[in-house]
Design a protein around this motif. Sequence first.
Motif, PDB file in Angstrom:
ATOM      1  N   LEU A   1      -0.166  13.738  -9.874  1.00 39.30           N
ATOM      2  CA  LEU A   1       0.616  14.911 -10.248  1.00 39.30           C
ATOM      3  C   LEU A   1       0.702  15.028 -11.768  1.00 39.30           C
ATOM      4  O   LEU A   1       0.453  16.097 -12.331  1.00 39.30           O
ATOM      5  CB  LEU A   1       2.016  14.823  -9.625  1.00 39.30           C
ATOM      6  N   ALA A   2       0.997  13.928 -12.425  1.00 44.59           N
ATOM      7  CA  ALA A   2       1.113  13.929 -13.888  1.00 44.59           C
ATOM      8  C   ALA A   2      -0.226  14.217 -14.569  1.00 44.59           C
ATOM      9  O   ALA A   2      -0.275  14.880 -15.604  1.00 44.59           O
ATOM     10  CB  ALA A   2       1.668  12.594 -14.371  1.00 44.59           C
ATOM     11  N   LYS A   3      -1.316  13.743 -13.984  1.00 46.70           N
ATOM     12  CA  LYS A   3      -2.651  13.913 -14.571  1.00 46.70           C
ATOM     13  C   LYS A   3      -3.333  15.195 -14.092  1.00 46.70           C
ATOM     14  O   LYS A   3      -4.460  15.476 -14.494  1.00 46.70           O
ATOM     15  CB  LYS A   3      -3.539  12.709 -14.224  1.00 46.70           C
ATOM     16  N   GLU A   4      -2.656  15.928 -13.216  1.00 44.37           N
ATOM     17  CA  GLU A   4      -3.179  17.186 -12.676  1.00 44.37           C
ATOM     18  C   GLU A   4      -4.504  17.008 -11.949  1.00 44.37           C
ATOM     19  O   GLU A   4      -5.477  17.716 -12.186  1.00 44.37           O
ATOM     20  CB  GLU A   4      -3.280  18.249 -13.769  1.00 44.37           C
ATOM     21  N   VAL A   5      -4.519  16.002 -11.057  1.00 45.62           N
ATOM     22  CA  VAL A   5      -5.666  15.801 -10.176  1.00 45.62           C
ATOM     23  C   VAL A   5      -5.166  15.845  -8.734  1.00 45.62           C
ATOM     24  O   VAL A   5      -3.973  15.657  -8.469  1.00 45.62           O
ATOM     25  CB  VAL A   5      -6.426  14.489 -10.473  1.00 45.62           C
ATOM     26  N   THR A   6      -6.068  16.083  -7.810  1.00 49.26           N
ATOM     27  CA  THR A   6      -5.704  16.227  -6.408  1.00 49.26           C
ATOM     28  C   THR A   6      -5.548  14.874  -5.738  1.00 49.26           C
ATOM     29  O   THR A   6      -6.445  14.030  -5.797  1.00 49.26           O
ATOM     30  CB  THR A   6      -6.776  17.053  -5.676  1.00 49.26           C
ATOM     31  N   SER A   7      -4.416  14.697  -5.093  1.00 49.88           N
ATOM     32  CA  SER A   7      -4.144  13.496  -4.312  1.00 49.88           C
ATOM     33  C   SER A   7      -4.312  13.847  -2.836  1.00 49.88           C
ATOM     34  O   SER A   7      -3.820  14.878  -2.378  1.00 49.88           O
ATOM     35  CB  SER A   7      -2.716  13.023  -4.579  1.00 49.88           C
ATOM     36  N   ILE A   8      -5.017  13.005  -2.106  1.00 46.31           N
ATOM     37  CA  ILE A   8      -5.239  13.216  -0.678  1.00 46.31           C
ATOM     38  C   ILE A   8      -4.605  12.045   0.072  1.00 46.31           C
ATOM     39  O   ILE A   8      -5.093  10.916  -0.006  1.00 46.31           O
ATOM     40  CB  ILE A   8      -6.740  13.304  -0.335  1.00 46.31           C
ATOM     41  N   ASN A   9      -3.525  12.318   0.785  1.00 49.08           N
ATOM     42  CA  ASN A   9      -2.828  11.268   1.511  1.00 49.08           C
ATOM     43  C   ASN A   9      -3.411  11.124   2.917  1.00 49.08           C
ATOM     44  O   ASN A   9      -3.074  11.874   3.827  1.00 49.08           O
ATOM     45  CB  ASN A   9      -1.331  11.550   1.590  1.00 49.08           C
ATOM     46  N   LEU A  10      -4.274  10.146   3.088  1.00 48.66           N
ATOM     47  CA  LEU A  10      -4.926   9.883   4.368  1.00 48.66           C
ATOM     48  C   LEU A  10      -4.185   8.840   5.195  1.00 48.66           C
ATOM     49  O   LEU A  10      -4.463   8.683   6.388  1.00 48.66           O
ATOM     50  CB  LEU A  10      -6.360   9.402   4.132  1.00 48.66           C
ATOM     51  N   TYR A  11      -3.280   8.120   4.571  1.00 48.26           N
ATOM     52  CA  TYR A  11      -2.602   6.984   5.198  1.00 48.26           C
ATOM     53  C   TYR A  11      -2.052   7.301   6.592  1.00 48.26           C
ATOM     54  O   TYR A  11      -2.364   6.582   7.546  1.00 48.26           O
ATOM     55  CB  TYR A  11      -1.504   6.472   4.263  1.00 48.26           C
ATOM     56  N   PRO A  12      -1.250   8.364   6.742  1.00 46.54           N
ATOM     57  CA  PRO A  12      -0.660   8.603   8.069  1.00 46.54           C
ATOM     58  C   PRO A  12      -1.681   8.942   9.148  1.00 46.54           C
ATOM     59  O   PRO A  12      -1.438   8.700  10.338  1.00 46.54           O
ATOM     60  CB  PRO A  12       0.301   9.773   7.851  1.00 46.54           C
ATOM     61  N   ASP A  13      -2.830   9.448   8.761  1.00 45.64           N
ATOM     62  CA  ASP A  13      -3.844   9.840   9.725  1.00 45.64           C
ATOM     63  C   ASP A  13      -4.640   8.659  10.287  1.00 45.64           C
ATOM     64  O   ASP A  13      -5.486   8.846  11.159  1.00 45.64           O
ATOM     65  CB  ASP A  13      -4.807  10.844   9.100  1.00 45.64           C
TER      66      ASP A  13
ATOM     67  N   ILE B   1       0.832  -1.204   0.000  1.00 48.41           N
ATOM     68  CA  ILE B   1       0.000   0.000   0.000  1.00 48.41           C
ATOM     69  C   ILE B   1       0.866   1.254   0.000  1.00 48.41           C
ATOM     70  O   ILE B   1       0.599   2.194  -0.758  1.00 48.41           O
ATOM     71  CB  ILE B   1      -0.978  -0.021   1.192  1.00 48.41           C
ATOM     72  N   VAL B   2       1.898   1.283   0.818  1.00 50.18           N
ATOM     73  CA  VAL B   2       2.789   2.450   0.868  1.00 50.18           C
ATOM     74  C   VAL B   2       3.403   2.696  -0.511  1.00 50.18           C
ATOM     75  O   VAL B   2       3.426   3.835  -1.002  1.00 50.18           O
ATOM     76  CB  VAL B   2       3.880   2.271   1.947  1.00 50.18           C
ATOM     77  N   ASN B   3       3.893   1.637  -1.149  1.00 50.84           N
ATOM     78  CA  ASN B   3       4.492   1.789  -2.481  1.00 50.84           C
ATOM     79  C   ASN B   3       3.464   2.245  -3.506  1.00 50.84           C
ATOM     80  O   ASN B   3       3.724   3.138  -4.312  1.00 50.84           O
ATOM     81  CB  ASN B   3       5.148   0.481  -2.927  1.00 50.84           C
ATOM     82  N   TYR B   4       2.273   1.636  -3.466  1.00 51.08           N
ATOM     83  CA  TYR B   4       1.221   2.039  -4.392  1.00 51.08           C
ATOM     84  C   TYR B   4       0.827   3.500  -4.178  1.00 51.08           C
ATOM     85  O   TYR B   4       0.670   4.261  -5.144  1.00 51.08           O
ATOM     86  CB  TYR B   4      -0.024   1.149  -4.244  1.00 51.08           C
ATOM     87  N   ASN B   5       0.652   3.907  -2.928  1.00 51.02           N
ATOM     88  CA  ASN B   5       0.247   5.292  -2.646  1.00 51.02           C
ATOM     89  C   ASN B   5       1.243   6.292  -3.225  1.00 51.02           C
ATOM     90  O   ASN B   5       0.839   7.335  -3.760  1.00 51.02           O
ATOM     91  CB  ASN B   5       0.074   5.512  -1.142  1.00 51.02           C
ATOM     92  N   LYS B   6       2.536   5.992  -3.134  1.00 52.38           N
ATOM     93  CA  LYS B   6       3.549   6.880  -3.712  1.00 52.38           C
ATOM     94  C   LYS B   6       3.386   6.966  -5.227  1.00 52.38           C
ATOM     95  O   LYS B   6       3.457   8.049  -5.810  1.00 52.38           O
ATOM     96  CB  LYS B   6       4.954   6.391  -3.369  1.00 52.38           C
ATOM     97  N   GLU B   7       3.166   5.821  -5.843  1.00 53.34           N
ATOM     98  CA  GLU B   7       3.003   5.806  -7.301  1.00 53.34           C
ATOM     99  C   GLU B   7       1.692   6.486  -7.712  1.00 53.34           C
ATOM    100  O   GLU B   7       1.645   7.189  -8.724  1.00 53.34           O
ATOM    101  CB  GLU B   7       3.087   4.380  -7.812  1.00 53.34           C
ATOM    102  N   ALA B   8       0.644   6.278  -6.946  1.00 51.71           N
ATOM    103  CA  ALA B   8      -0.631   6.932  -7.245  1.00 51.71           C
ATOM    104  C   ALA B   8      -0.502   8.446  -7.131  1.00 51.71           C
ATOM    105  O   ALA B   8      -1.074   9.190  -7.932  1.00 51.71           O
ATOM    106  CB  ALA B   8      -1.726   6.410  -6.313  1.00 51.71           C
ATOM    107  N   GLU B   9       0.259   8.898  -6.149  1.00 48.64           N
ATOM    108  CA  GLU B   9       0.487  10.336  -5.995  1.00 48.64           C
ATOM    109  C   GLU B   9       1.207  10.897  -7.218  1.00 48.64           C
ATOM    110  O   GLU B   9       0.882  11.993  -7.701  1.00 48.64           O
ATOM    111  CB  GLU B   9       1.283  10.600  -4.724  1.00 48.64           C
ATOM    112  N   SER B  10       2.163  10.161  -7.742  1.00 47.53           N
ATOM    113  CA  SER B  10       2.868  10.586  -8.961  1.00 47.53           C
ATOM    114  C   SER B  10       1.932  10.625 -10.159  1.00 47.53           C
ATOM    115  O   SER B  10       2.007  11.535 -10.983  1.00 47.53           O
ATOM    116  CB  SER B  10       4.040   9.648  -9.259  1.00 47.53           C
ATOM    117  N   ILE B  11       1.040   9.645 -10.246  1.00 46.93           N
ATOM    118  CA  ILE B  11       0.049   9.631 -11.328  1.00 46.93           C
ATOM    119  C   ILE B  11      -0.838  10.863 -11.221  1.00 46.93           C
ATOM    120  O   ILE B  11      -1.115  11.538 -12.222  1.00 46.93           O
ATOM    121  CB  ILE B  11      -0.788   8.338 -11.277  1.00 46.93           C
TER     122      ILE B  11
END
Length: 134
Positions: free
Chosen positions: A87-99, A75-85
Motif C-alpha cells: 500500500l505504501a509503495k503503491e504496488v498490488t498485493s494479492i492475498n492468496l492465503y485464505p484460498d 506467515i499471517v503476521n508477515y502477510n499483513k505487514e507485506a500488504e501495508s508495504i
Amino acid sequence: MSENGIQVIKRLIYRRPQKVFLEFGVNDFKYRISADTVKSHLITMIDIIKAKSPNTKIYVQSVLPTDIDSLNNKIVNYNKEAESICLAKEVTSINLYPDFLKGNKIDSDLTIDGTHLSTAGYFNWRRLIDKYVN
C-alpha cells in the motif's frame, strides 16, 4: 531465499517487463530468517524494480499457508505487514492465503508436502492470479 531473489530481480529487470509477480518467504521462515529481513528484501526488490523499470507493474503475492501452525502464525503476521508495504509503495498485493486454507492449515489436496504446491495447488494458484496476468 530472498537474497537470491534480489539478485534475480537485478538480472531480470533490465528487460523492462510489463509485469513482475513476487512471491517468496516461506522457505525463509522455515530456515528461521526473521520477518524483518524478509520485509527488507521485499522493500529492496520493489525499490529496484521501480528505479530500474518504472513502468513495470508489480504484484506481490502473499505467502501461502503450510501445515505447521507456528509457521502459519509468522506467515499471517508477515502477510499483513507485506500488504501495508504494498500500500505504501503503491504496488498490488494479492492475498492468496485464505484460498489455500482448509481449517487453519494448507488444504492437503493442494500440497505435496505441507509447503510446496501439488498439481491441484498450482491450478488453484493459476486460477486466482489469472485476472492479474491477462
